[in-house]
Enzyme design. Structure first.
Site, PDB file in Angstrom:
ATOM      1  N   GLU A 136     -31.019  -8.843  14.737  1.00  0.00           N
ATOM      2  CA  GLU A 136     -31.233  -8.918  13.288  1.00  0.00           C
ATOM      3  C   GLU A 136     -30.212  -8.046  12.599  1.00  0.00           C
ATOM      4  O   GLU A 136     -29.873  -6.964  13.085  1.00  0.00           O
ATOM      5  CB  GLU A 136     -32.630  -8.406  12.870  1.00  0.00           C
ATOM      6  CG  GLU A 136     -33.761  -9.344  13.154  1.00  0.00           C
ATOM      7  CD  GLU A 136     -35.099  -8.831  12.619  1.00  0.00           C
ATOM      8  OE1 GLU A 136     -35.123  -8.154  11.580  1.00  0.00           O
ATOM      9  OE2 GLU A 136     -36.116  -9.109  13.283  1.00  0.00           O
ATOM     10  N   GLU A 175     -39.416  -4.855  17.497  1.00  0.00           N
ATOM     11  CA  GLU A 175     -39.541  -3.596  16.760  1.00  0.00           C
ATOM     12  C   GLU A 175     -40.827  -2.814  17.034  1.00  0.00           C
ATOM     13  O   GLU A 175     -41.672  -2.626  16.145  1.00  0.00           O
ATOM     14  CB  GLU A 175     -39.389  -3.846  15.253  1.00  0.00           C
ATOM     15  CG  GLU A 175     -38.069  -4.495  14.899  1.00  0.00           C
ATOM     16  CD  GLU A 175     -37.807  -4.574  13.398  1.00  0.00           C
ATOM     17  OE1 GLU A 175     -38.755  -4.401  12.620  1.00  0.00           O
ATOM     18  OE2 GLU A 175     -36.651  -4.805  13.016  1.00  0.00           O
TER      19      GLU A 175
HETATM   20  C1  GBH Z   1     -37.292  -6.436  10.295  1.00  0.00           C
HETATM   21  O1  GBH Z   1     -37.936  -5.237  10.054  1.00  0.00           O
HETATM   22  C2  GBH Z   1     -38.303  -7.435  10.775  1.00  0.00           C
HETATM   23  O2  GBH Z   1     -38.159  -7.707  12.151  1.00  0.00           O
HETATM   24  C3  GBH Z   1     -38.299  -8.706  10.005  1.00  0.00           C
HETATM   25  O3  GBH Z   1     -39.457  -9.423  10.289  1.00  0.00           O
HETATM   26  C4  GBH Z   1     -38.147  -8.381   8.550  1.00  0.00           C
HETATM   27  O4  GBH Z   1     -38.266  -9.527   7.754  1.00  0.00           O
HETATM   28  C5  GBH Z   1     -36.774  -7.779   8.353  1.00  0.00           C
HETATM   29  O5  GBH Z   1     -36.557  -6.697   9.173  1.00  0.00           O
HETATM   30  C6  GBH Z   1     -36.479  -7.346   6.927  1.00  0.00           C
HETATM   31  O6  GBH Z   1     -37.269  -6.275   6.556  1.00  0.00           O
HETATM   32  O7  GBH Z   1     -42.594  -1.615   1.950  1.00  0.00           O
HETATM   33  O8  GBH Z   1     -43.879  -0.829   3.779  1.00  0.00           O
HETATM   34  O9  GBH Z   1     -43.405  -3.152   3.646  1.00  0.00           O
HETATM   35  C7  GBH Z   1     -37.113  -4.156   9.690  1.00  0.00           C
HETATM   36  C8  GBH Z   1     -37.948  -3.077   9.100  1.00  0.00           C
HETATM   37  C9  GBH Z   1     -39.908  -3.350   7.861  1.00  0.00           C
HETATM   38  C10 GBH Z   1     -37.839  -2.723   6.796  1.00  0.00           C
HETATM   39  C11 GBH Z   1     -40.537  -3.553   6.516  1.00  0.00           C
HETATM   40  C12 GBH Z   1     -38.484  -2.946   5.461  1.00  0.00           C
HETATM   41  C13 GBH Z   1     -40.569  -2.715   4.288  1.00  0.00           C
HETATM   42  C14 GBH Z   1     -41.494  -1.530   4.267  1.00  0.00           C
HETATM   43  N1  GBH Z   1     -38.476  -3.505   7.816  1.00  0.00           N
HETATM   44  N2  GBH Z   1     -39.885  -2.646   5.581  1.00  0.00           N
HETATM   45  S1  GBH Z   1     -42.937  -1.808   3.362  1.00  0.00           S
END
Ligand code: GBH
Length: 468
Positions: free
Chosen positions: A361, A168
């Site tokens: 994923e 990502e």
């Molecule tokens: C993926 O990110 C990741 O590769 C993985 O590690 C992660 O556990 C999974 O998805 C689930 O999220 O409130 O600012 O922390 C996908 C993108 C990034 C979406 C983190 C949710 C939370 C934003 N994700 N995001 S924040």
């Protein structure tokens, strides 16, 4: 009732995914160096609930239990990541053999069980030492990552058939360097666009350096978000296309179509108020493209976009708005859009033909906890899983070369800035004891994997562990 899907090829990989920082714990064990996430997590307020990854799922020690679960579920692939700082504790130079020993044991044990390792090199846990040069914002990161990739491929290249260099790039760029919500907590547009570029450049350099060391297939995993206009207006259509450039094409095009999209490059240069020529140098695009053996796709949801005036907190002329009509949502409010998933896969095959795709994923938060019977009845996760498996079957029927699916996640784990609250696992983890409990979704997924496609499902009857 949904008919069993027969469109999945017989060698389709049904698996589950994790990442090192989110599950391992044991952050000081066996010569591991410090990563940017320890420093970030120490900042007050950085992690919801104030937690850290010191123990997480304790998988550095309990990895055998995790592999037993994969075997019990009959899965054919395990996507996991190597902790960069276990292998290159100082960022550059010295290779820590004990770190490689750990992952070699996991790889050998997976192979002995007939489970295909899908190995990610960078799932965000960059060695802290590399911050001396700005982390990913500095061009030195490219050589540092290449050294690490060579060390990994030198040890494991003869046994690993699937490599993912980067996880990502857009999230690294956005949350790590633009908004500062992930490590290393930088908030600077110029650093952000540089970081994204160096992540891609490091992919290209690593692929070239790894080739002599492995016959495995090498790709990168992108989190792709279909961008839909909020209305029929031409302005919103333009906003959606712009956002698609920002999130998707900025990474897809250099990897698979020879260079950055001109429209988005203009948006970036307008936003930073100058040329990107010093960042994206002559020859860089040629060093990124044409090297990937497959594309990893992380899919969760879409973005509904409307036109908006740029401002201090809005570098580009668009904004995310929610869907207006009826749309199913996860417990956290994320819109569930399997049709957009199928359309995305078909689009990728159309726009970047000839590239095999692995869904690296896909999954959902569900507020699950064990009930009095000691089981976790996560019906909503089962529904999410089934609708996305159906979408993949439809995409395959439409000719998309899909090779595998690794559900996010095998285990409830450390969900970055959100701490331990969001539970993405097929398997429940009690973070006080480390105990693992197979959720109903794990049992149902095992049936899907065994059948090689959707099987009948009755929401009123919980699946049984005895069926495994
Ligand atoms: C993926 O990110 C990741 O590769 C993985 O590690 C992660 O556990 C999974 O998805 C689930 O999220 O409130 O600012 O922390 C996908 C993108 C990034 C979406 C983190 C949710 C939370 C934003 N994700 N995001 S924040």
């Amino acid at each position: 009732m949904v008919q069993p899907t027969s469109s999945f090829p017989s060698d389709f990989l049904w698996g589950a995914a994790t990442s090192a920082y989110q599950i391992e714990g044991s952050l000081d064990a066996d010569g591991r160096g410090r990563s940017v996430w320890e420093t970030f997590a120490e900042q007050p307020g950085a992690i919801e609930g104030g937690g850290d990854a010191a123990i997480a799922c304790d998988s550095y020690r309990r990895w055998g239990d995790d592999l037993d679960i994969l075997s019990q579920l009959g899965l054919g692939a395990y996507r996991f990541s190597l902790a960069w700082a276990r292998i290159m504790p100082d960022g550059r130079g010295r290779v820590n053999a004990a770190g490689l020993d750990h992952y070699e044991r996991i790889v050998d044990e997976l192979l002995a069980r007939g489970i295909e390792p899908v190995v990610t090199l960078n799932h965000w846990d960059m060695p802290e030492a590399l911050m001396a040069h700005g982390g990913w914002a500095g061009r030195e990161s490219v050589d540092a990552f290449t050294e690490y990739a060579v060390a990994a491929a030198d040890r494991l290249g003869d046994r690993v058939n699937w490599w993912i260099t980067q996880n990502e790039p857009w999230i690294i760029q956005l949350l790590g360097y633009q908004l500062g919500l992930h490590a290393p907590g930088v908030r600077d547009l110029r650093s952000a666009v540089a970081a994204g570029h160096h992540v891609l450049l490091a992919h290209g350099a690593a692929v070239d350096a790894m080739r002599p060391l492995t016959r495995g297939r090498i790709g990168a995993a992108l989190n792709l978000l279909p961008c839909v206009p909020a209305s029929d207006s031409p302005a919103d259509a333009e906003a959606a296309w712009g956002s698609d450039g920002y999130v998707n094409r900025w990474f897809l095009d250099p990897l698979l179509a020879g260079g950055y999209p001109a429209d988005m490059r203009q948006h970036w240069e307008r936003a930073i108020g100058g040329s990107l020529d010093a960042v994206i140098r002559d020859g860089d695009e040629a060093a990124i493209g044409g090297r990937s053996d497959f594309l990893g796709v992380n899919f969760y949801t879409h973005r509904v976009m409307a036109a908006a005036e740029p401002g201090p907190d809005r570098p580009f002329p668009w904004q995310v708005v929610g869907s207006t009509g009826e749309v199913a949502r996860t417990d956290e409010g994320t819109e569930i859009v399997p049709g957009a998933f199928r359309d995305l896969l078909v689009r990728l095959h159309r726009d970047y033909p000839g590239v095999p795709i692995m869904v690296t994923e896909n999954g959902a938060i569900s507020g699950d906890s064990p009930t009095h019977d000691g089981r976790v009845h996560d019906v909503r996760r089962i529904r999410y899983l089934r609708s996305h498996v159906q979408a993949m079957g439809d995409a395959i029927a439409a000719g998309v070369p899909l090779v595998g699916y690794t559900h996010w996640s095998l285990l409830d784990n450390f969900e970055w800035a959100l701490g331990y609250r969001p539970r993405f696992g097929l398997v429940y983890v009690d973070f006080r004891t480390g105990e693992r409990i197979l959720k109903d979704s794990a049992l149902h997924y095992a049936e899907i994997a065994r059948a090689g496609g959707l099987v009948e499902w009755d929401a009123t009857t919980a699946p049984s562990v005895d069926s495994l």
